[in-house]
Design a protein around this motif. Structure first.
Motif, PDB file in Angstrom:
ATOM      1  N   PRO A 213      -8.638  -2.793  -4.864  1.00 60.00           N
ATOM      2  CA  PRO A 213      -7.848  -3.992  -4.588  1.00 60.00           C
ATOM      3  C   PRO A 213      -7.593  -4.306  -3.111  1.00 60.00           C
ATOM      4  O   PRO A 213      -6.968  -5.324  -2.813  1.00 60.00           O
ATOM      5  CB  PRO A 213      -6.522  -3.670  -5.256  1.00 60.00           C
ATOM      6  CG  PRO A 213      -6.372  -2.189  -5.055  1.00 60.00           C
ATOM      7  CD  PRO A 213      -7.775  -1.624  -5.164  1.00 60.00           C
ATOM      8  N   HIS A 214      -8.053  -3.464  -2.188  1.00 57.79           N
ATOM      9  CA  HIS A 214      -7.641  -3.610  -0.788  1.00 57.79           C
ATOM     10  C   HIS A 214      -7.889  -5.008  -0.224  1.00 57.79           C
ATOM     11  O   HIS A 214      -6.958  -5.709   0.201  1.00 57.79           O
ATOM     12  CB  HIS A 214      -8.338  -2.563   0.083  1.00 57.79           C
ATOM     13  CG  HIS A 214      -8.158  -2.805   1.553  1.00 57.79           C
ATOM     14  ND1 HIS A 214      -9.089  -3.500   2.313  1.00 57.79           N
ATOM     15  CD2 HIS A 214      -7.152  -2.492   2.397  1.00 57.79           C
ATOM     16  CE1 HIS A 214      -8.662  -3.582   3.556  1.00 57.79           C
ATOM     17  NE2 HIS A 214      -7.485  -2.976   3.636  1.00 57.79           N
ATOM     18  N   ASN A 215      -9.156  -5.415  -0.179  1.00 52.10           N
ATOM     19  CA  ASN A 215      -9.476  -6.696   0.457  1.00 52.10           C
ATOM     20  C   ASN A 215      -8.788  -7.866  -0.231  1.00 52.10           C
ATOM     21  O   ASN A 215      -8.290  -8.792   0.420  1.00 52.10           O
ATOM     22  CB  ASN A 215     -10.987  -6.916   0.432  1.00 52.10           C
ATOM     23  CG  ASN A 215     -11.745  -5.992   1.369  1.00 52.10           C
ATOM     24  OD1 ASN A 215     -11.157  -5.267   2.155  1.00 52.10           O
ATOM     25  ND2 ASN A 215     -13.060  -6.022   1.275  1.00 52.10           N
ATOM     26  N   THR A 216      -8.775  -7.813  -1.566  1.00 52.40           N
ATOM     27  CA  THR A 216      -8.226  -8.933  -2.326  1.00 52.40           C
ATOM     28  C   THR A 216      -6.748  -9.143  -2.037  1.00 52.40           C
ATOM     29  O   THR A 216      -6.292 -10.280  -1.834  1.00 52.40           O
ATOM     30  CB  THR A 216      -8.445  -8.710  -3.828  1.00 52.40           C
ATOM     31  OG1 THR A 216      -9.803  -8.329  -4.055  1.00 52.40           O
ATOM     32  CG2 THR A 216      -8.143  -9.960  -4.615  1.00 52.40           C
ATOM     33  N   VAL A 217      -5.981  -8.071  -1.996  1.00 53.48           N
ATOM     34  CA  VAL A 217      -4.543  -8.197  -1.746  1.00 53.48           C
ATOM     35  C   VAL A 217      -4.286  -8.742  -0.345  1.00 53.48           C
ATOM     36  O   VAL A 217      -3.356  -9.528  -0.137  1.00 53.48           O
ATOM     37  CB  VAL A 217      -3.830  -6.856  -1.993  1.00 53.48           C
ATOM     38  CG1 VAL A 217      -2.386  -6.906  -1.521  1.00 53.48           C
ATOM     39  CG2 VAL A 217      -3.884  -6.498  -3.478  1.00 53.48           C
ATOM     40  N   HIS A 218      -5.105  -8.349   0.622  1.00 57.08           N
ATOM     41  CA  HIS A 218      -4.956  -8.926   1.969  1.00 57.08           C
ATOM     42  C   HIS A 218      -5.022 -10.451   1.910  1.00 57.08           C
ATOM     43  O   HIS A 218      -4.182 -11.146   2.493  1.00 57.08           O
ATOM     44  CB  HIS A 218      -6.048  -8.390   2.900  1.00 57.08           C
ATOM     45  CG  HIS A 218      -5.654  -7.167   3.647  1.00 57.08           C
ATOM     46  ND1 HIS A 218      -4.836  -7.204   4.753  1.00 57.08           N
ATOM     47  CD2 HIS A 218      -5.960  -5.854   3.450  1.00 57.08           C
ATOM     48  CE1 HIS A 218      -4.659  -5.974   5.210  1.00 57.08           C
ATOM     49  NE2 HIS A 218      -5.328  -5.135   4.440  1.00 57.08           N
TER      50      HIS A 218
END
Length: 522
Positions: A213-218
């Motif tokens: 989920p890292h990029n998406t949450v950014h």
């Protein structure tokens, strides 16, 4: 460190301004009072991750007359974050630890509980936790006075406020099911932790956890200027939307504590998850990973201590939380039941129960392209964009044969690749759907959601990868399984549809060089 500190869920603290958050705010305020050139200032720590000075000046976060850090500090510390790299997880772990130490020094100076204090984490997958933690939303302190240092005006994404958002509609925890830290790449899995690289500041292929989920949450938090503002030729971005301003937002560190927690969960939780190999769900033993890029003759990792002096570290030092003096109050990845390994379920579904449990799965490290689009496509506005991937009959047959219950090999994993994505809009997010060409779009299957966090850096012609952009690999194994069970994977062409979460500005110049399908096999 002799005592173990516990990082807690910010939504389980009992009050929006519970002591760990209140002391975080007080310490952040003290760091923000220092100039950019001071190694223990808030802006300096932001610049360690990445600095876009023009944007920072534009927002008034720095004064144009304020000097940058000197050349020695710049070489040692700045523009250091690791993305699209197998160093992504250990580098950020060291980054969090260094910031905690500086924050604790500030808490100690204010006679606070510095010995036990630790950063909280934000588990946006948790029930009722799919919105910004309340203390970060208000410009006021709990007593109603202004100047809350946790508040950021440039949070324009759907998760930048107090309206709950269905996180599962845009990202997931599927990477937790990949037992390999670093996959073979080449159009197939790069593993949970990312592709084997040297020092890599931007560009290339994301690892599983970095992608989702890292990029998406950014992107969901940062977004872009709702008034359509532009900056240096591209959309005006929220702080969390781009690596070269993200770490100025105090919620960045709660997000990254959750990513760090997911790494530990991948290693340890649940304790009895199935393994096909002793190396499954373990960190690399490769010396190039353990000793970091400095062992390759490249730039090493270093963070400022509370006295401003450098603390050099390697991934080898970041492997065990017990050695680092902290742990998490809960390693359950999300709010639901523990994430199990998908391979066993797929094999049973395909009628391969005698090989269920992952037998032979670890040997699938080869890649073959099954098909590709004839040309690239651009993305702008809110309308869906479509392309067609034409498949090679022989490769398609091999992919189908691996799903035959009578075969001795493990079933292939299959990936849809969006190659050489370039542009100026890091806040772009879009869903990807897949189905037989000429079929009903309503019956298409969702392959995943792509976030372009970091695309502007990766598109710069003077960047490390010569502006070749980002690559996104979405696992479509389950979709191919389903097509196979519905009568065989016989489609000569597949339709790929890209649907933006919200309108993509034309100024974003988002272009995808090619769409392809690869199989990962023995």
């Amino acid at each position: 460190m002799s005592d173990t500190r516990t990082r807690q869920n910010v939504f389980d603290l009992g009050d929006p301004w519970a002591a760990p958050i209140l002391w975080y705010a007080r310490a952040v305020k003290a760091m923000k009072a220092r100039p950019l050139a001071e190694p223990t200032s808030w802006n300096f720590f932001g610049a360690i991750h990445g600095i876009w000075r023009d944007l920072w000046d534009h927002y008034g976060l720095t004064d144009p007359a304020e000097p940058d850090p000197d050349a020695t500090l710049t070489r040692t510390f700045l523009n250091q974050c690791q993305h699209q790299s197998w160093y992504f997880l250990p580098w950020h772990r060291g980054y969090l630890l260094a910031l905690e130490e500086v924050l604790r020094a500030e808490i100690k100076a204010q006679n606070g509980p510095h010995e036990s204090w630790a950063l909280p984490y934000w588990n946006y997958f948790g029930e009722g936790q799919n919105l910004l933690p309340p203390a970060f939303h208000s410009p006021d302190w709990p007593d109603g006075t202004g100047d809350n240092p946790l508040f950021v005006a440039q949070r324009w994404g759907v998760m930048g406020g107090q309206t709950p958002f269905d996180v599962g509609s845009a990202t997931d925890l599927k990477p937790m099911q990949d037992p390999v830290y670093t996959g073979p790449g080449g159009g197939v899995s790069t593993g949970f932790g990312g592709p084997s690289t040297g020092f890599n500041w931007n560009g290339g292929n994301n690892g599983g956890c970095e992608s989702a989920p890292h990029n998406t949450v950014h992107g969901l938090v940062g977004g872009r200027d709702p008034d359509g503002g532009l900056f240096q030729g591209g959309p005006l971005l929220g702080l969390m939307s781009t690596p070269i301003s993200a770490a100025l937002d105090p919620v960045f560190y709660l997000h990254h504590c959750n990513i760090d927690r997911l790494w530990e969960s991948w290693n340890r939780f649940p304790a009895d998850k199935p393994k096909a190999d002793l190396s499954d769900f373990t960190n690399p033993n490769n010396l190039d990973w353990l000793d970091g890029p400095e062992s390759l003759g490249q730039r090493g990792f270093a963070m400022p201590k509370p006295d401003g002096s450098p603390w050099p570290y390697t991934p080898k030092m970041m492997r065990k939380l017990a050695d680092l003096g902290y742990d998490y109050d809960d390693l359950t990845p999300g709010a639901a039941a523990p994430v199990l390994v998908a391979a066993e379920t797929r094999m049973r579904t395909l009628g391969m129960a005698e090989r269920a449990g992952g037998a032979g799965m670890a040997d699938r490290n080869k890649s073959e392209m099954v098909g590709a689009s004839d040309e690239g496509l651009s993305l702008s506005g809110s309308a869906a964009q479509r392309t067609t991937v034409r498949t090679d009959p022989a490769a398609r047959a091999r992919m189908a044969d691996s799903r035959d219950p009578g075969t001795r090999s493990a079933p292939d994993r299959v990936f849809l690749n969006l190659e050489n994505i370039t542009g100026l809009d890091d806040a772009t997010l879009f869903h990807v759907f897949l189905g037989p060409a000429g079929g009903d779009e309503a019956a298409q299957h969702k392959a995943g959601t792509v976030s372009l966090f970091g695309v502007r850096q990766a598109s710069a012609p003077d960047a490390e990868h010569a502006g070749s952009g980002l690559n996104a690999a979405l696992e479509i194994t389950e979709i191919v399984d389903l097509l196979h069970l519905q009568g065989g994977f016989t489609a000569e062409a597949l339709s790929v549809r890209l649907v933006p979460l919200d309108p993509v500005p034309e100024a974003g110049r988002i272009h995808i060089g090619r769409v392809s399908i690869h199989r990962q096999h023995e």
